[in-house]
Design an enzyme around this catalytic site. Structure first.
Site, short mmCIF file in Angstrom:
data_model
loop_
_atom_site.label_atom_id
_atom_site.label_comp_id
_atom_site.label_asym_id
_atom_site.label_seq_id
_atom_site.Cartn_x
_atom_site.Cartn_y
_atom_site.Cartn_z
N HIS A 97 0.85 -1.19 0.00
CA HIS A 97 0.00 0.00 0.00
C HIS A 97 0.89 1.25 0.00
O HIS A 97 1.97 1.25 0.61
CB HIS A 97 -0.92 -0.01 1.22
CG HIS A 97 -1.98 1.03 1.16
ND1 HIS A 97 -1.72 2.35 1.45
CD2 HIS A 97 -3.28 0.98 0.79
CE1 HIS A 97 -2.82 3.06 1.27
NE2 HIS A 97 -3.78 2.24 0.87
N GLY A 175 -7.86 9.14 -0.08
CA GLY A 175 -8.28 9.93 1.08
C GLY A 175 -8.42 11.42 0.79
O GLY A 175 -8.53 12.22 1.71
N SER A 215 -10.60 7.15 -3.01
CA SER A 215 -11.86 7.88 -2.87
C SER A 215 -13.04 7.22 -3.57
O SER A 215 -13.91 7.91 -4.10
CB SER A 215 -11.68 9.33 -3.32
OG SER A 215 -10.69 9.98 -2.53
P1 PGA Z 1 -9.68 5.93 0.36
O1 PGA Z 1 -8.46 4.91 0.56
O2 PGA Z 1 -10.83 5.11 -0.21
O3 PGA Z 1 -9.97 6.46 1.70
O4 PGA Z 1 -9.22 6.96 -0.63
C1 PGA Z 1 -8.19 3.87 -0.34
C2 PGA Z 1 -6.97 3.10 0.09
O5 PGA Z 1 -6.00 3.73 0.54
O6 PGA Z 1 -6.94 1.87 0.00
#
Ligand code: PGA
Length: 253
Positions: A97, A175, A215
């Site tokens: 990640h 995010g 997101s």
């Molecule tokens: P998010 O995160 O949906 O909050 O953008 C996705 C991720 O980091 O796996």
């Protein structure tokens, strides 16, 4: 059809009570999954057993860890091994990640070793890749992600690679509320599939599930998942709300 996957990445959220509550809500989702759809919930290590218990009678619901050690066992204080994760009922593990790459300085050699370790013990790696904003602004995203795929996965043979799930997560969309357009996602997913087809066979490339992350929300999931090379999503923030995640699951092809 390839496996279509709604994967939740809880990241470092929830206390025990909160995790229990969220798992109970998620386990009440009785919307049927088709045979080629699955839900994977990546919880923090302390909640793996709780998640196993919550989903024990739910077909198509799987459990994941968010990281693993590249070592099998031994004097590595604070680390969690693949055999430990597997013994707690997980079937998947997120590897590479962007938060691990950035904040914990995990680089390709160690990620490649984690992928091998997961496969050795029968866990499915969810291998993450994705570029930062400056790389996209310089139009170098294709080469950058290609390199991540090569360095993290191309030590495998075709049989090994076929067991991997890939998640394309552009860092600028994680995010931030700023989602890649479905066209941008499709373009990169097709590129990744092409890179795999060039090295292995196109039959290998066409079998691999490639998830989009960054997101994903109930309001945009169906549009993103509708693209031919997008096989579902890896969902952070929106996976912490049971009803929103239920709708995301319902958006799978
Ligand atoms: P998010 O995160 O949906 O909050 O953008 C996705 C991720 O980091 O796996």
């Amino acid at each position: 059809m390839r496996q279509q996957i709604a994967a939740a990445n809880w990241k470092m959220n929830c206390t025990l009570d909160e995790a229990n509550n969220l798992l109970q809500q998620l386990s009440k989702n009785n919307d049927p999954l088709s045979g080629d759809q699955e839900v994977v919930i990546a919880v923090p290590f302390p909640f793996l057993l709780l998640a196993k218990d919550a989903f024990k009678s739910k077909t198509g619901y799987k459990i994941a860890a968010q990281n693993c050690s590249d070592h099998e066992a031994g004097a590595f204080t604070g680390e969690v091994s693949v055999p430990m994760i597997k013994s707690c009922g997980a079937t998947h593990v997120i590897i590479g990640h962007s938060e691990r790459r950035e904040y914990f300085h995990e680089e390709s050699p160690v990620l490649a070793q984690k992928v091998s370790m997961a496969l050795l013990h029968g866990l499915t790696p969810i291998f993450c890749c994705g570029e930062a904003l400056d790389i996209r602004e310089q139009h170098n995203q294709n080469e950058y992600v290609e390199r991540q795929i090569e360095d993290g996965l191309f030590h495998l043979d075709a049989a090994g690679l076929s067991k991997v799930v890939i998640a394309y997560e552009p860092i600028w969309a994680i995010g931030t509320g700023k989602t890649a357009t479905s066209e941008q996602a499709q373009e990169m997913h097709a590129h990744i599939r092409g890179v795999i087809a060039r090295k292995f066979e196109s039959s290998v490339a066409s079998r691999i599930s490639i998830l989009y992350g960054g997101s994903v929300k109930a309001s945009n999931a169906a549009e993103i998942f509708s693209k031919p090379d997008v096989d579902g999503g890896l969902v952070g923030g929106a996976s912490l709300k049971a009803e929103e995640f239920r709708q995301i699951i319902g958006s799978l092809k």
